[in-house]
Design an enzyme around this catalytic site. Structure first.
Site, PDB file in Angstrom:
ATOM      1  N   ASP A  12       0.830  -1.201   0.000  1.00 38.65           N
ATOM      2  CA  ASP A  12       0.000   0.000   0.000  1.00 38.65           C
ATOM      3  C   ASP A  12       0.868   1.257   0.000  1.00 38.65           C
ATOM      4  OD1 ASP A  12      -2.323   1.433  -0.022  1.00 38.65           O
ATOM      5  OD2 ASP A  12      -2.741   1.209   2.113  1.00 38.65           O
ATOM      6  N   GLY A  13       0.409   2.284  -0.716  1.00 32.55           N
ATOM      7  CA  GLY A  13       1.060   3.585  -0.617  1.00 32.55           C
ATOM      8  C   GLY A  13       1.689   4.116  -1.888  1.00 32.55           C
ATOM      9  N   GLY A  15       0.336   5.399  -4.692  1.00 30.13           N
ATOM     10  CA  GLY A  15      -0.257   6.661  -5.123  1.00 30.13           C
ATOM     11  C   GLY A  15       0.058   7.811  -4.188  1.00 30.13           C
ATOM     12  N   TRP A  17       2.612   8.056  -2.192  1.00 30.39           N
ATOM     13  CA  TRP A  17       4.040   8.363  -2.316  1.00 30.39           C
ATOM     14  C   TRP A  17       4.261   9.346  -3.457  1.00 30.39           C
ATOM     15  CZ3 TRP A  17       7.555   7.709  -6.291  1.00 30.39           C
ATOM     16  CH2 TRP A  17       8.909   7.785  -5.958  1.00 30.39           C
ATOM     17  N   HIS A  29       3.334   3.891  -8.954  1.00 29.24           N
ATOM     18  CA  HIS A  29       3.148   2.481  -9.302  1.00 29.24           C
ATOM     19  C   HIS A  29       4.384   1.927 -10.016  1.00 29.24           C
ATOM     20  CE1 HIS A  29      -0.931   2.461  -7.909  1.00 29.24           C
ATOM     21  NE2 HIS A  29      -1.310   3.399  -8.751  1.00 29.24           N
ATOM     22  N   GLU A  60     -11.721  -4.932  -5.460  1.00 34.90           N
ATOM     23  CA  GLU A  60     -12.269  -3.594  -5.217  1.00 34.90           C
ATOM     24  C   GLU A  60     -11.537  -2.503  -5.988  1.00 34.90           C
ATOM     25  OE1 GLU A  60     -13.692  -6.374  -2.630  1.00 34.90           O
ATOM     26  OE2 GLU A  60     -11.580  -5.767  -2.535  1.00 34.90           O
ATOM     27  N   LEU A 124      11.832 -20.140  -4.768  1.00 39.69           N
ATOM     28  CA  LEU A 124      10.736 -19.337  -4.225  1.00 39.69           C
ATOM     29  C   LEU A 124       9.521 -19.369  -5.149  1.00 39.69           C
ATOM     30  CD1 LEU A 124       9.951 -17.065  -2.042  1.00 39.69           C
ATOM     31  CD2 LEU A 124      10.575 -15.456  -3.857  1.00 39.69           C
ATOM     32  N   ARG A 178      -5.414  -2.863   8.535  1.00 41.35           N
ATOM     33  CA  ARG A 178      -6.515  -3.762   8.181  1.00 41.35           C
ATOM     34  C   ARG A 178      -6.028  -4.728   7.106  1.00 41.35           C
ATOM     35  NH1 ARG A 178      -8.214   1.418   6.447  1.00 41.35           N
ATOM     36  NH2 ARG A 178      -7.979   1.743   4.195  1.00 41.35           N
ATOM     37  N   GLU A 191       0.927 -13.919  11.800  1.00 38.06           N
ATOM     38  CA  GLU A 191       1.349 -12.765  12.585  1.00 38.06           C
ATOM     39  C   GLU A 191       1.265 -11.537  11.682  1.00 38.06           C
ATOM     40  OE1 GLU A 191       1.858 -13.054  15.734  1.00 38.06           O
ATOM     41  OE2 GLU A 191       1.789 -15.251  15.746  1.00 38.06           O
TER      42      GLU A 191
END
Length: 225
Positions: A12-13, A15, A17, A29, A60, A124, A178, A191
């Site tokens: 998150d963040g 936009g 930034w 992005h 969403e 991975l 959230r 966690e």
């Protein structure tokens, strides 16, 4: 000592930034995509980490402005086209979780192509959550098994999910606290770590510190020890 075998990140963040720096959201992005590569390469070199799941585009996110959504689709295709060689070089298997049927045929083909060409990699596993929402994932899983004659079991439902592995550690960047409809089933005993750092500023050093803190947590899984 705990091992963070499956790490999931809510990136998150991007936009915000860009806006804080007086730039267009698209630039945030673009930088965010570079951080994806750095974090993925870091995880691929850590023998304890088996899977990295990144929340790239949620069910969403279609509510965002049309031009931004169109840009994100182009950026995703560009990222996958450019990362294929890097996946192979670092023995990373790519997979998508979510309902990609909503994407263009061209983007769907790119996703499938990268999955197929990295299927033999046994290092991975990098999963991108694309048009993903945990509630949608669970509904689709139920629909896959609803006609079974026997009672539905936890194992049956888990096997029908897009992501079949429990998450050890969920990290959310950007300051919010959230889960935003991300891996709700798989995160039952994960966690949770939240950081104010915006995704384009997130570093491998910060990830390494979070993992170190995670290893010290006493995980009881509902028991006393």
């Amino acid at each position: 000592m705990n091992k963070a075998r499956h790490i999931a990140i809510i990136m998150d963040g991007n936009g915000r930034w860009a806006e804080l720096k007086g730039k267009k959201r698209a630039e945030g992005h673009e930088v965010g995509a570079k951080i994806v590569r750095e974090i993925t390469e870091f995880c691929s070199k850590n023998d304890d980490i088996e899977s990295l799941t990144l929340y790239a585009f949620s069910t969403e996110n279609w509510k965002r402005p049309r031009l931004e959504v169109e840009y994100l689709m182009k950026l995703l295709k560009k990222y996958l086209d450019s990362e294929l060689e890097n996946y192979l070089q670092h023995n990373i298997r790519f997979e998508a979780i979510g309902d990609i049927r909503a994407f263009s045929k061209s983007l769907q083909q790119t996703i499938k192509n990268v999955q197929e060409k990295t299927a033999h990699c046994d290092g991975l596993v990098q999963s991108l959550a694309l048009n993903y929402g945990a509630q949608d994932e669970i509904i689709r899983a139920v629909n896959r098994i609803k006609n079974y004659e026997n009672d539905i079991t936890e194992a049956m439902l888990k096997n029908a999910l897009d992501c079949k592995h429990d998450v050890d550690l969920i990290i959310r960047t950007g300051g919010d606290h959230r889960l935003s409809n991300f891996l709700l089933w798989q995160a039952a005993y994960a966690e949770l770590f939240f950081t104010d750092t915006l995704w384009p500023d997130f570093t491998t050093n910060e990830l390494e510190k979070i993992i170190k803190d995670f290893t010290k947590i006493e995980r009881r899984f509902g028991g006393l020890k």
